[in-house]
Structure formats: C-alpha cells, structure tokens
Design an enzyme around this catalytic site. Sequence first.
Site, mmCIF file in Angstrom:
data_model
loop_
_atom_site.group_PDB
_atom_site.id
_atom_site.type_symbol
_atom_site.label_atom_id
_atom_site.label_comp_id
_atom_site.label_asym_id
_atom_site.label_seq_id
_atom_site.Cartn_x
_atom_site.Cartn_y
_atom_site.Cartn_z
ATOM 1 N N THR A 13 0.856 -1.198 0.000
ATOM 2 C CA THR A 13 0.000 0.000 0.000
ATOM 3 C C THR A 13 0.887 1.241 0.000
ATOM 4 O O THR A 13 1.907 1.298 0.687
ATOM 5 C CB THR A 13 -0.978 0.001 1.193
ATOM 6 N N PHE A 35 1.048 5.118 0.837
ATOM 7 C CA PHE A 35 0.443 6.154 1.684
ATOM 8 C C PHE A 35 1.015 7.500 1.265
ATOM 9 O O PHE A 35 2.164 7.576 0.816
ATOM 10 C CB PHE A 35 0.778 5.901 3.157
HETATM 11 O O1 LIG Z 1 -6.938 -0.059 8.347
HETATM 12 C C1 LIG Z 1 -5.702 0.078 8.316
HETATM 13 O O2 LIG Z 1 -4.911 -0.578 9.011
HETATM 14 C C2 LIG Z 1 -5.156 1.077 7.370
HETATM 15 O O3 LIG Z 1 -4.075 1.559 7.583
HETATM 16 C C3 LIG Z 1 -5.971 1.389 6.130
HETATM 17 C C4 LIG Z 1 -5.615 0.518 4.923
HETATM 18 C C5 LIG Z 1 -6.196 1.149 3.600
HETATM 19 O O4 LIG Z 1 -6.996 2.054 3.617
HETATM 20 O O5 LIG Z 1 -5.804 0.649 2.526
HETATM 21 C C6 LIG Z 1 -4.133 0.486 4.775
HETATM 22 C C7 LIG Z 1 -3.472 -0.580 4.306
HETATM 23 C C8 LIG Z 1 -4.178 -1.803 3.850
HETATM 24 O O6 LIG Z 1 -4.272 -1.682 2.443
HETATM 25 C C9 LIG Z 1 -5.553 -1.894 4.429
HETATM 26 C C10 LIG Z 1 -6.159 -0.835 5.011
#
Ligand SMILES: O=C(O)C(=O)C[C@]1(C(=O)O)C=C[C@@H](O)C=C1
Length: 303
Positions: free
Chosen positions: A175, A177
């Site tokens: 992911t 950010f």
């Molecule tokens: O809920 C979390 O732990 C987050 O950090 C959010 C989140 C997102 O929005 O994509 C971050 C990483 C993963 O892809 C799953 C959830």
Amino acid sequence: MCPARYGYLGPGGTFCEKAALKYFGGGHEMISFRTIKEVVRNVKEGSIEKGVIPLENSLEGSVNLSLDLLVKESNIIITGEVIIPINHNLIGQKGLEVGNIKKVLSHPQAIAQTADFIEENLPQAEIIYTESTAAAAECALKNRELAVIGSDQIAHLYGLSVIAEGIQDDDENYTRFIIISRSKGKFFYSTGYNNYQDTKKMYKTSIVCTPEVNKPGVLYEMLGEFAARKINLTRIESRPTRKKLGEYLFYIDLEGHYHDPLVAGALKEVRNMSGLFKILGCYFKDNIKEGSSEKDAKCKKRA
Ligand SMILES: O=C(O)C(=O)C[C@]1(C(=O)O)C=C[C@@H](O)C=C1
C-alpha cells in the site's frame, strides 16, 4: 523545541501507523484519528503539521475517499509518499476456530485484498466494514464469534490470536500512503532544475485535471505532452467529477520535479487544455525494494 505533531488513520496498530513510523521515525508526537476525513480536516485546520493517509494498494487499487478529498480540499498538498508491504492475518479471541466465525470485520481494502481466502474459508460469515483494521480489532475484544483481518501487530496489541497467517490474495501486496500538509500558497513554475534524468530519479509530481472540452482524442493530446518529452507516468486514474454523468477527473503521477523545465513545459500545455487543473504535490519518491514484502522478511528471519 516542541516535537512536531503528526496525524494518521488510527487507532493504534493500523498499517497507516506503521507507514507513518517508517516515514517520520520516532521522536514526534503521533496522533491517531478514526477516519481519513478527520486526518485531512486536522491538517487543513492546522492542529497537526502533517497527516498520513492511504492512497492506493497494489491488489485493490485506489482509496477513492483519499483521491476525492485531495480535490475537494483546496489547501491540502502531498509532500511525501511511503510504500509498505501489507501482510494480512485472520485474527480473533483465543480458541476461536474458523468454523465458529459468524462475522468478519475489517477495512474495505483489507476485506478486498483477502477476498479469495474469505470466499474459500468463511462462506458462512457476514462481512462488516470498519474505518480501519485496528477499529475492527477493538470490536473483536467484545465478541468471541467475531474475526478480524489485519496485521500481526494488532493481534499482539489487542491481546488477540492469529488464526491464519498471510491470507492476502497475493504475497506481493503493497500500500502506498501519502503525507499531506497545508499548502502555503500557489504552486509556481520556475527553472530551478534542468536535468530531467536527475529529477526523474528523485521526485514525483502529482496532478489532477479534467479536459476543458469533451472532444475526440483530447486525453490522447494531453498525455501526448508527456510522451513527447519522454516524461514517465507512474499512474493514471480516473474518478467521476460528481457534477455530470460521463465527466471524469484524471489523476496523474509522473516522474520528475515540476520545477524541471521539461516537466513545467508539459504541465503548462496540459493546464491550457484543462478545465480544472491542480498540482497536488511534488515530493521525494519512495521505492519498493525487491524482496521487501513482509513474507520475504519473515522467511529471511527464519533462515
Ligand atoms: O486499516 C488500516 O490498518 C489502514 O491503515 C488502512 C488501509 C487502507 O486504507 O488501505 C491500509 C493498508 C491496507 O491496504 C488496508 C487498510
């Protein structure tokens, strides 16, 4: 001197917290917020200096709310990015067995990234979406028949057990950010840089635009401005303008600094062809290092 105040999507234990720690390191005041909207609002109002929110995932694509807020909130800009590997686990109270799970809770992105596992192993379970993986873990504390999808850190943090490890649809799960800050004014074009080969290695520029007139080939013409200058695009994504059916905003990430004359030249042309045009930010690139997925790291540790 007071420590800087940074915000992230919480509560404690989210992947977002992990991303924030990777980006900022220790020694700062880290404040968790329960929704992405709250992180953005607090950056906008100045109660925190920077915020960290998820933007896109390698399996599931964009976090649409984050994309929409970047356009809606005019004084928010992207000042950094951080990419982390995502390893999901099925988590619940001690002794919970897969066959007894009535509900599975998590963030919609986490549910989507583990869709194959859920379909095969938990066809009986009701899916409930939460604002974050850690918010789901809080609920599991109160209910024995409830399972959560998230990191092994949340299992540890909330005193829960890991029932199944590494359940994402593909091991290569990352992911991205973004770090957001309050904008200090309009972006301006200058010629501070003049070697695209250097700036493309170090920087990314993010923009959002929508063609001024809807005519055949207009997107092709806009993208042609980058192609003609050999500017590499790392992402293009469309979202509805929310004003008229069939009208779209295009989010484009490109390699290079917007002060680089080559990039500035392309952006100027694209702006001339656009109705809405906004530079969302210019920031240092983060790179995924080969073999950096969490699973690889665990294998290395075991070896
Ligand atoms: O809920 C979390 O732990 C987050 O950090 C959010 C989140 C997102 O929005 O994509 C971050 C990483 C993963 O892809 C799953 C959830």
